[in-house]
Design a protein around this motif. Structure first.
Motif, mmCIF file in Angstrom:
data_model
loop_
_atom_site.group_PDB
_atom_site.id
_atom_site.type_symbol
_atom_site.label_atom_id
_atom_site.label_comp_id
_atom_site.label_asym_id
_atom_site.label_seq_id
_atom_site.Cartn_x
_atom_site.Cartn_y
_atom_site.Cartn_z
ATOM 1 N N ALA A 1 2.946 -43.704 -18.343
ATOM 2 C CA ALA A 1 3.235 -43.022 -17.083
ATOM 3 C C ALA A 1 3.158 -41.510 -17.239
ATOM 4 O O ALA A 1 3.752 -40.925 -18.141
ATOM 5 N N GLY B 1 0.005 -45.345 -15.844
ATOM 6 C CA GLY B 1 1.101 -46.020 -15.168
ATOM 7 C C GLY B 1 1.784 -47.091 -16.001
ATOM 8 O O GLY B 1 2.453 -47.953 -15.446
ATOM 9 N N THR C 1 5.526 -47.467 -11.052
ATOM 10 C CA THR C 1 4.984 -47.019 -12.325
ATOM 11 C C THR C 1 5.723 -47.689 -13.473
ATOM 12 O O THR C 1 6.670 -48.450 -13.264
#
Length: 248
Positions: free
Chosen positions: A20, A8, A212
């Protein structure tokens, strides 16, 4: 529809988390979204490389696509007769990445479909409506629809009226929130804050929100506090291994 977080972070991975990336599973179809730096190892803890059915890349920055290269390598070198991996990405965005290996090695391992952000695609069980969103390079936010469920994903983006349309009534919105509140001038117009995400998620009627692309070192609680100033629904910060299921 089940989404598992592989990482993330934005920009670069740390010792404890990848950039991510998300594995989305629906109706037996495994879709990998944005295989950025260090996402391959957590992916392989969940499934085999050859069991990934397709990859969607929002844009060509390496924190969103770098681990596509070793994923294709794993498929090709383990099973040269296996089927090519369908890869969808903005036209030209992966040219540099896919050219770093020896000529001819990886080409049998993937089938690249380039598109212009704004097009609608068919990807396995999903109708994918893409959105051109502001970033330093062409970025395609996407709305994945299947069986009455909607997963929306921003990629990386600055402010845009299209974000509300992208996120409208989504069962899950995965949104870039690099900064909790103030965005440095050098990134203004190209990245988002959690405060901004909260506002457009509320306007869009999002049912569940996943933040995120946090800048490495950002405290998740800071992002959560910022987004809750505008969004009252369920919200989490992407963390390795987190699973979010929508629908039955």
């Amino acid at each position: 529809m089940r989404t598992t977080v592989l990482g993330g972070l934005g920009a670069f991975p740390t010792a404890h988390q990848a950039c991510a990336g998300f594995l989305v599973e629906h109706d037996g179809f495994r879709l990998l979204i944005d295989p950025g730096y260090a996402t391959l190892q957590p992916l392989l803890a969940l499934t085999r490389a050859e069991h990934v059915d397709a990859v969607y890349v929002s844009h060509g920055h390496p924190d969103h696509c770098a681990d596509l290269q070793p994923l294709v390598r794993a498929r090709v070198l383990a099973n040269r007769s296996g089927p090519p991996l369908p890869v969808y990405a903005p036209t030209g965005s992966l040219a540099g990445l896919l050219a770093i290996d020896e000529p001819g090695l990886l080409e049998p391992g993937y089938r690249l479909t380039g598109f212009t952000p704004g097009e609608t695609l068919r990807l396995g069980p999903y109708e994918v409506r893409t959105f051109a969103l502001p970033h330093w390079v062409p970025n395609a936010g996407a709305r994945f629809s299947a069986a009455g469920l909607v997963l929306a994903y921003t990629g990386d983006t600055g402010p845009s009226p299209a974000l509300v349309e992208l996120a409208r009534d989504a069962d899950l919105l995965i949104a870039e929130a690099t900064y909790p509140d103030d965005i440095p001038q050098r990134h203004a117009g190209n990245l988002s804050s959690a405060v901004e995400v909260g506002r457009y998620a509320a306007e869009a009627g999002v049912r569940r929100l996943l933040l995120t692309h946090l800048w490495p070192g950002t405290e998740p609680r800071e992002a959560l506090a910022a987004v809750r100033r505008g969004f009252a629904g369920p919200v989490e910060v992407a963390a390795p291994g987190l699973t979010v299921t929508v629908g039955r």
